[in-house]
Scaffold this motif. Structure first.
Motif, short mmCIF file in Angstrom:
data_model
loop_
_atom_site.label_atom_id
_atom_site.label_comp_id
_atom_site.label_asym_id
_atom_site.label_seq_id
_atom_site.Cartn_x
_atom_site.Cartn_y
_atom_site.Cartn_z
N GLU A 174 0.92 -1.15 0.01
CA GLU A 174 -0.02 -0.18 0.01
C GLU A 174 1.00 1.10 -0.08
OE1 GLU A 174 0.13 -1.61 4.11
OE2 GLU A 174 -0.02 -2.40 2.17
N LYS A 175 2.09 1.11 0.62
CA LYS A 175 2.93 2.34 0.45
C LYS A 175 4.09 2.17 -0.58
CE LYS A 175 2.11 3.84 5.28
NZ LYS A 175 2.78 4.32 6.63
N ASN A 176 4.21 1.04 -1.23
CA ASN A 176 5.16 0.74 -2.41
C ASN A 176 6.70 0.73 -1.66
OD1 ASN A 176 3.29 1.05 -4.36
ND2 ASN A 176 3.42 3.24 -4.64
N LEU A 177 6.65 0.08 -0.59
CA LEU A 177 7.85 -0.05 0.18
C LEU A 177 8.43 -1.34 0.30
CD1 LEU A 177 7.58 2.57 3.11
CD2 LEU A 177 9.06 2.79 1.31
N LEU A 178 9.60 -1.62 0.33
CA LEU A 178 10.51 -2.94 0.61
C LEU A 178 11.48 -2.49 1.59
CD1 LEU A 178 11.49 -4.35 -2.95
CD2 LEU A 178 9.76 -5.22 -1.39
N VAL A 179 11.32 -3.32 2.69
CA VAL A 179 12.29 -3.26 3.73
C VAL A 179 13.02 -4.49 3.80
CG1 VAL A 179 12.66 -3.11 6.37
CG2 VAL A 179 10.47 -2.29 5.28
N VAL A 180 14.70 -4.13 3.26
CA VAL A 180 15.62 -5.40 3.34
C VAL A 180 16.73 -5.33 4.36
CG1 VAL A 180 15.12 -5.38 1.08
CG2 VAL A 180 17.15 -4.03 1.77
N SER A 181 17.03 -6.30 4.71
CA SER A 181 18.22 -6.33 5.89
C SER A 181 19.68 -5.65 5.33
CB SER A 181 18.39 -7.72 6.23
OG SER A 181 18.93 -8.57 5.34
N GLY A 182 20.21 -5.33 6.04
CA GLY A 182 21.67 -4.68 5.79
C GLY A 182 21.39 -3.34 5.13
N SER A 183 22.79 -3.03 4.65
CA SER A 183 22.96 -1.67 3.65
C SER A 183 23.06 -2.07 2.28
CB SER A 183 24.02 -0.88 4.18
OG SER A 183 25.08 -1.60 4.23
N ILE A 184 22.72 -0.95 1.51
CA ILE A 184 22.79 -0.99 0.08
C ILE A 184 23.69 0.13 -0.37
CG2 ILE A 184 20.71 -2.37 -0.24
CD1 ILE A 184 19.17 0.31 -0.95
#
Length: 211
Positions: free
Chosen positions: A189-199
């Protein structure tokens, strides 16, 4: 390899079910539009692209800043001009021109690869760029050599500096892929992905998330 284009929002941390604090990165990825479908098969006009791929477009762009050929390219897909175009392989998925691909193609717990452009550091010396320790301390008469590169090679033979020597130069601003990052949360609904670590990349920079 399927994927999506997004923007790096920033970093945060969340607690998992075991009350362990996990450092995470937020990626904003509004639905990408399919602007071209390439195929290795021969088309009706007798031509072929030579390979199978799906071109996705992301991020709105002003029409006045879009060239006429690109405007026609986007009109053919029935979408407004976009800034970022990337090709993916959607094997086993039927994708058509004009379709929208959102973050719902990912699942929580899935592992992904994230591609971005690292932060540019400008022209840096060998200590910062390569982790050199310097020539030595200030004892024995060395007062200005702490961050110096030291010898670059023999003088008489070969009378040149070999290619590939680790020296001062441009640091950062390179394409970097970080592999096997776990998707902690998917928020469609907010077009968000939460991924672990840094990019890699600064806040607001484009990233490519690959399955």
């Amino acid at each position: 390899m399927a994927g999506i284009i997004g923007k790096k929002v920033g970093m945060t941390s969340i607690f998992d079910e075991n009350r362990k604090n996990i450092a995470c990165t937020l990626i904003y990825a509004e639905p990408n539009v399919v602007t071209q479908v390439k195929s290795a098969d021969t088309r009706e006009d007798g031509k072929t692209d030579g390979y199978n791929a799906v071109q996705l477009a992301f991020d709105e762009k002003k029409e006045k800043n879009t060239s006429k050929p690109m405007k026609g390219h986007f009109d053919k897909a029935g979408t407004t001009p976009k800034r970022k175009l990337v090709e993916f392989e959607f094997e086993g998925m039927e994708v058509n021109l004009g379709d929208s691909i959102g973050v719902d193609i990912f699942e929580e717990g899935e592992f992904v690869d994230v591609v971005g452009v690292s932060k540019g550091k400008g022209f840096q010396g060998v200590v910062k760029r390569h982790g050199f320790r310097g020539v030595g301390g200030r004892t024995h008469g060395q007062h200005n050599r702490e961050r110096a590169p030291g010898s670059l090679g023999p003088g008489s033979t070969p009378s040149r500096v070999f290619k590939g020597m680790r020296m001062a130069g441009q640091m950062g601003s390179e394409r970097v892929k970080v592999q096997n990052l776990r998707i902690i949360k998917v928020i469609p609904e907010k077009n968000l992905l939460v991924v672990s670590g840094s990019i890699p990349g600064h806040k607001g920079s484009y990233v490519i998330v690959e399955k």
